[in-house]
Motif scaffolding. Structure first.
Motif, PDB file in Angstrom:
ATOM      1  N   PRO A   1     -17.605  17.405  25.720  1.00  0.00           N
ATOM      2  CA  PRO A   1     -18.032  15.800  24.900  1.00  0.00           C
ATOM      3  C   PRO A   1     -16.881  14.908  23.962  1.00  0.00           C
ATOM      4  O   PRO A   1     -17.075  15.230  23.041  1.00  0.00           O
ATOM      5  CB  PRO A   1     -18.873  16.500  24.577  1.00  0.00           C
ATOM      6  N   THR A   2     -15.458  14.633  24.865  1.00  0.00           N
ATOM      7  CA  THR A   2     -14.506  14.133  23.812  1.00  0.00           C
ATOM      8  C   THR A   2     -14.965  12.909  23.088  1.00  0.00           C
ATOM      9  O   THR A   2     -14.476  12.946  22.352  1.00  0.00           O
ATOM     10  CB  THR A   2     -13.789  13.584  24.685  1.00  0.00           C
ATOM     11  N   THR A   3     -16.122  12.360  23.240  1.00  0.00           N
ATOM     12  CA  THR A   3     -16.350  10.824  22.539  1.00  0.00           C
ATOM     13  C   THR A   3     -17.303  11.584  21.014  1.00  0.00           C
ATOM     14  O   THR A   3     -17.798  10.671  20.735  1.00  0.00           O
ATOM     15  CB  THR A   3     -17.538   9.967  23.965  1.00  0.00           C
ATOM     16  N   ASN A   4     -17.742  12.965  20.862  1.00  0.00           N
ATOM     17  CA  ASN A   4     -18.439  13.420  20.110  1.00  0.00           C
ATOM     18  C   ASN A   4     -17.415  13.391  19.248  1.00  0.00           C
ATOM     19  O   ASN A   4     -16.222  14.287  19.279  1.00  0.00           O
ATOM     20  CB  ASN A   4     -18.939  14.030  20.110  1.00  0.00           C
ATOM     21  N   PRO A   5     -17.664  13.092  17.729  1.00  0.00           N
ATOM     22  CA  PRO A   5     -16.690  13.281  16.371  1.00  0.00           C
ATOM     23  C   PRO A   5     -15.980  15.046  16.708  1.00  0.00           C
ATOM     24  O   PRO A   5     -15.055  15.570  16.001  1.00  0.00           O
ATOM     25  CB  PRO A   5     -17.152  12.409  16.096  1.00  0.00           C
ATOM     26  N   ALA A   6     -17.279  15.070  17.040  1.00  0.00           N
ATOM     27  CA  ALA A   6     -16.990  17.513  16.091  1.00  0.00           C
ATOM     28  C   ALA A   6     -16.480  17.604  17.084  1.00  0.00           C
ATOM     29  O   ALA A   6     -16.691  18.711  16.938  1.00  0.00           O
ATOM     30  CB  ALA A   6     -18.677  17.771  15.679  1.00  0.00           C
ATOM     31  N   TRP A   7     -16.623  16.520  17.857  1.00  0.00           N
ATOM     32  CA  TRP A   7     -15.780  17.982  19.358  1.00  0.00           C
ATOM     33  C   TRP A   7     -14.720  19.443  18.996  1.00  0.00           C
ATOM     34  O   TRP A   7     -13.936  19.749  19.442  1.00  0.00           O
ATOM     35  CB  TRP A   7     -15.892  17.606  21.155  1.00  0.00           C
ATOM     36  N   ASN A   8     -13.863  18.004  18.356  1.00  0.00           N
ATOM     37  CA  ASN A   8     -12.662  18.508  17.597  1.00  0.00           C
ATOM     38  C   ASN A   8     -12.593  20.141  16.805  1.00  0.00           C
ATOM     39  O   ASN A   8     -11.671  20.711  17.253  1.00  0.00           O
ATOM     40  CB  ASN A   8     -11.562  17.703  16.676  1.00  0.00           C
ATOM     41  N   ALA A   9     -13.498  20.060  16.547  1.00  0.00           N
ATOM     42  CA  ALA A   9     -13.871  21.608  15.465  1.00  0.00           C
ATOM     43  C   ALA A   9     -15.062  22.181  15.954  1.00  0.00           C
ATOM     44  O   ALA A   9     -14.679  23.389  16.323  1.00  0.00           O
ATOM     45  CB  ALA A   9     -15.461  21.134  14.276  1.00  0.00           C
ATOM     46  N   THR A  10     -15.388  21.816  16.971  1.00  0.00           N
ATOM     47  CA  THR A  10     -15.975  22.916  18.519  1.00  0.00           C
ATOM     48  C   THR A  10     -14.908  23.314  19.026  1.00  0.00           C
ATOM     49  O   THR A  10     -15.165  24.815  19.294  1.00  0.00           O
ATOM     50  CB  THR A  10     -16.785  22.127  18.896  1.00  0.00           C
ATOM     51  N   ASP A  11     -13.996  22.500  19.517  1.00  0.00           N
ATOM     52  CA  ASP A  11     -12.938  23.519  20.566  1.00  0.00           C
ATOM     53  C   ASP A  11     -12.653  23.879  19.452  1.00  0.00           C
ATOM     54  O   ASP A  11     -11.954  24.971  20.801  1.00  0.00           O
ATOM     55  CB  ASP A  11     -12.285  21.775  20.837  1.00  0.00           C
ATOM     56  N   GLY A  12     -11.978  23.629  18.252  1.00  0.00           N
ATOM     57  CA  GLY A  12     -11.390  24.974  17.677  1.00  0.00           C
ATOM     58  C   GLY A  12     -11.581  26.183  17.832  1.00  0.00           C
ATOM     59  O   GLY A  12     -11.514  26.873  17.383  1.00  0.00           O
ATOM     60  N   ALA A  13     -13.503  25.901  17.610  1.00  0.00           N
ATOM     61  CA  ALA A  13     -14.004  27.360  17.120  1.00  0.00           C
ATOM     62  C   ALA A  13     -14.007  27.876  18.519  1.00  0.00           C
ATOM     63  O   ALA A  13     -13.676  29.565  18.236  1.00  0.00           O
ATOM     64  CB  ALA A  13     -15.854  26.746  16.904  1.00  0.00           C
ATOM     65  N   PHE A  14     -14.630  27.071  19.326  1.00  0.00           N
ATOM     66  CA  PHE A  14     -14.003  28.184  20.883  1.00  0.00           C
ATOM     67  C   PHE A  14     -12.961  28.656  21.063  1.00  0.00           C
ATOM     68  O   PHE A  14     -12.911  30.174  21.341  1.00  0.00           O
ATOM     69  CB  PHE A  14     -14.854  27.060  21.773  1.00  0.00           C
ATOM     70  N   LYS A  15     -11.721  28.429  20.417  1.00  0.00           N
ATOM     71  CA  LYS A  15     -10.664  28.571  20.606  1.00  0.00           C
ATOM     72  C   LYS A  15     -10.669  30.407  19.862  1.00  0.00           C
ATOM     73  O   LYS A  15      -9.923  30.869  20.194  1.00  0.00           O
ATOM     74  CB  LYS A  15      -9.472  27.744  20.433  1.00  0.00           C
ATOM     75  N   SER A  16     -10.827  30.217  18.976  1.00  0.00           N
ATOM     76  CA  SER A  16     -10.898  31.229  17.638  1.00  0.00           C
ATOM     77  C   SER A  16     -12.014  32.311  18.102  1.00  0.00           C
ATOM     78  O   SER A  16     -11.899  33.472  17.511  1.00  0.00           O
ATOM     79  CB  SER A  16     -10.764  30.479  16.017  1.00  0.00           C
ATOM     80  N   MET A  17     -13.020  31.550  18.271  1.00  0.00           N
ATOM     81  CA  MET A  17     -13.860  32.338  18.203  1.00  0.00           C
ATOM     82  C   MET A  17     -14.601  33.401  19.585  1.00  0.00           C
ATOM     83  O   MET A  17     -14.808  34.561  19.366  1.00  0.00           O
ATOM     84  CB  MET A  17     -15.010  31.660  17.526  1.00  0.00           C
ATOM     85  N   MET A  18     -15.106  32.466  21.016  1.00  0.00           N
ATOM     86  CA  MET A  18     -14.988  33.164  21.710  1.00  0.00           C
ATOM     87  C   MET A  18     -14.934  34.001  22.330  1.00  0.00           C
ATOM     88  O   MET A  18     -15.715  34.726  22.920  1.00  0.00           O
ATOM     89  CB  MET A  18     -15.043  31.698  22.943  1.00  0.00           C
ATOM     90  N   GLY A  19     -13.974  34.926  22.050  1.00  0.00           N
ATOM     91  CA  GLY A  19     -13.272  36.140  22.831  1.00  0.00           C
ATOM     92  C   GLY A  19     -13.868  37.224  21.943  1.00  0.00           C
ATOM     93  O   GLY A  19     -13.541  38.466  22.269  1.00  0.00           O
ATOM     94  N   GLU A  20     -14.700  37.130  21.043  1.00  0.00           N
ATOM     95  CA  GLU A  20     -15.107  37.592  19.833  1.00  0.00           C
ATOM     96  C   GLU A  20     -16.525  38.633  21.366  1.00  0.00           C
ATOM     97  O   GLU A  20     -17.005  39.804  20.231  1.00  0.00           O
ATOM     98  CB  GLU A  20     -15.592  37.540  18.784  1.00  0.00           C
ATOM     99  N   ILE A  21     -16.755  38.336  22.306  1.00  0.00           N
ATOM    100  CA  ILE A  21     -17.724  38.412  23.298  1.00  0.00           C
ATOM    101  C   ILE A  21     -16.855  39.818  22.983  1.00  0.00           C
ATOM    102  O   ILE A  21     -17.910  40.880  24.135  1.00  0.00           O
ATOM    103  CB  ILE A  21     -18.091  37.383  24.320  1.00  0.00           C
ATOM    104  N   ALA A  22     -16.236  39.944  23.665  1.00  0.00           N
ATOM    105  CA  ALA A  22     -15.563  41.237  24.090  1.00  0.00           C
ATOM    106  C   ALA A  22     -15.000  42.238  22.763  1.00  0.00           C
ATOM    107  O   ALA A  22     -14.967  43.702  23.075  1.00  0.00           O
ATOM    108  CB  ALA A  22     -13.728  40.922  24.951  1.00  0.00           C
ATOM    109  N   THR A  23     -15.815  41.712  21.824  1.00  0.00           N
ATOM    110  CA  THR A  23     -15.118  42.980  21.008  1.00  0.00           C
ATOM    111  C   THR A  23     -16.516  43.719  20.422  1.00  0.00           C
ATOM    112  O   THR A  23     -16.675  44.423  19.342  1.00  0.00           O
ATOM    113  CB  THR A  23     -15.162  42.795  19.425  1.00  0.00           C
ATOM    114  N   GLY A  24     -18.006  43.276  21.043  1.00  0.00           N
ATOM    115  CA  GLY A  24     -19.250  43.986  20.747  1.00  0.00           C
ATOM    116  C   GLY A  24     -20.113  42.568  20.134  1.00  0.00           C
ATOM    117  O   GLY A  24     -21.096  43.113  19.993  1.00  0.00           O
ATOM    118  N   LYS A  25     -19.810  41.815  19.349  1.00  0.00           N
ATOM    119  CA  LYS A  25     -20.360  41.339  19.182  1.00  0.00           C
ATOM    120  C   LYS A  25     -21.746  40.829  20.154  1.00  0.00           C
ATOM    121  O   LYS A  25     -20.836  40.421  21.104  1.00  0.00           O
ATOM    122  CB  LYS A  25     -20.474  40.159  18.260  1.00  0.00           C
ATOM    123  N   SER A  26     -22.610  39.711  19.866  1.00  0.00           N
ATOM    124  CA  SER A  26     -23.342  39.621  21.111  1.00  0.00           C
ATOM    125  C   SER A  26     -23.683  38.378  21.229  1.00  0.00           C
ATOM    126  O   SER A  26     -22.732  37.204  20.253  1.00  0.00           O
ATOM    127  CB  SER A  26     -25.458  39.681  19.764  1.00  0.00           C
TER     128      SER A  26
END
Length: 418
Positions: A376-401
């Motif tokens: 959803p690149t036309t959403n101004p909040a996408w940049n922050a969302t994109d950054g959050a995925f890049k920094s946080m999504m890998g945490e599903i491999a560490t035991g977090k639900s």
């Protein structure tokens, strides 16, 4: 429109730049013209798509400058992991590039930092874009981006590893992919499935899985990444990790080296791009592999679609004509199709599609594109969302639900929308 803290900061940067200009100072490198004969210098910031990206752009620029001796282009190439941070630093220092190749753009358009596409490209160039791609470049009715490439993901599979593991059918569902990857992990010396959740493109891997369950990341109006469909998909990703069918430490795995592992014949399944085919032909032409549609929960067709773009930060507006000269040159059929086919992407222009319609390498991906889900690149909040995925999504491999991780990413998106 509500403005995020990030966009507010950009606005302050823009205001500071205008203040410096009004006081007779300029942060631009050499201003709009150099001292040597009135030459206009354009700063161009682009990411790396392949090992040949830099040389490919240099060739285009060399030919362009030969035809336009009054325009010089300073090229800067960064990795996808670094380019957004580099851009942020440039914006904060009032050094916005005149030409930028990137993903999200709405945040910059919302703060009036980008030149409308009509200011930096001729009508003939704008009319040549496929309407669906041109429409995706609009913010509040105005087109800002020039769609550079289109791409879709497909499932690459290693036929030899499948045979060694006793897997006879190419998986079409999540369960089939899980079982096939498990067999390869258990019965061969290779990993079954490559799941790159590092900061290069965690958001891309994730959206492939979300799309496979009828989910997405939201739309232009609302970012939504923790819906029931998305949570279920993330939980299945976590199951793949916990059952040992992926490589070690997916949270630290980048897409590029993961695909290199597949190309070397040491990985059973991975989602690849059109240019992955060219890499295989160059680096391991003897690889016994195939390409299939994305495995989804039910087997229904779905994939991740990507449409990156070129855009122009308008700065003081003095370079718009020079940028237009370059964009019109680049998107001419011969120049553009050479660039896009060399990188292995799908064209976004009508003339480019006509010219490349007989390319068998691109055919499987062109067939997947109608079922693609886009960021959803036309959403101004996408940049922050994109950054959050890049920094946080890998945490599903560490035991977090999965729920906990997606809720945290959603919170970042909501905060950016305030």
């Amino acid at each position: 429109m509500k403005r995020s803290k990030r966009t507010a900061a950009l606005a302050l940067s823009a205001a500071a730049a205008l203040l410096l200009t009004s006081c007779g100072f300029s942060a631009d490198k050499g201003g709009s013209e150099s001292a040597e004969g009135g030459t206009t210098t354009l700063e161009m910031l682009v990411p790396t798509y392949s090992t040949g990206t830099k040389a490919l752009w240099e060739g285009v620029i060399k030919d362009f400058e030969a035809e336009h001796p009054d325009i010089k282009i300073d090229l800067e190439v960064q990795s996808w992991e670094n380019i957004e941070n580099v851009l942020k630093t440039k914006l904060q220092g009032n050094q916005a590039p005149d030409i930028y190749n990137g993903g999200a753009f709405a945040e910059y358009a919302a703060e009036d930092l980008l030149a409308p596409a009509s200011d930096v490209a001729s009508q003939a160039t704008l009319d040549d874009f496929q309407p669906t791609f041109a429409d995706a470049e609009k913010f509040e009715g105005t087109q800002y981006g020039l769609p550079l490439i289109a791409s879709a993901r497909a499932l690459f599979y290693n036929k030899d590893l499948m045979k060694e593991a006793g897997v006879s059918e190419v998986p079409e569902t999540w369960d089939e992919l899980h079982d096939a990857a498990k067999a390869i992990s258990d019965k061969t010396k290779s990993d079954g499935y490559g799941m790159p959740l590092g900061n290069e493109e965690a958001q891309g891997e994730t959206l492939i899985w979300f799309a496979g369950n009828g989910g997405n990341f939201g739309d232009a109006e609302k970012i939504a990444v923790n819906t029931p469909q998305d949570v279920e998909a993330a939980e299945y990703m976590q199951k793949m990790i916990e059952d040992g069918v992926t490589q070690n430490d997916p949270g630290a795995t980048q897409r590029t080296p993961m695909l290199n592992t597949f190309i070397q014949g040491k990985l059973g399944f991975a989602y690849g791009l059109p240019q992955t085919v060219g890499q295989i032909e160059k680096e391991n032409p003897d690889l016994n592999y195939g390409i299939a549609k994305v495995a989804t929960k039910t087997g229904a067709p779905a994939t991740l679609g990507v449409a990156d773009r070129l855009m122009s930060f308008k700065n003081d507006g003095s370079k718009a004509e020079a940028v237009k000269e370059f964009f019109d040159y680049f998107f001419s059929a011969d120049v553009y199709t050479n660039w896009v086919s060399t990188e292995g992407f799908l064209p976004t222009t009508k003339s480019g599609s006509d010219k490349l319609s007989g390319d068998e390498t691109l055919k499987p991906f062109l067939e997947l594109l109608p079922n693609a889900v886009f960021y959803p690149t036309t959403n101004p909040a996408w940049n922050a969302t994109d950054g959050a995925f890049k920094s946080m999504m890998g945490e599903i491999a560490t035991g977090k639900s999965a729920t906990e991780v997606l809720d945290a990413i959603q919170a970042k998106a909501d905060a950016a929308a305030e």
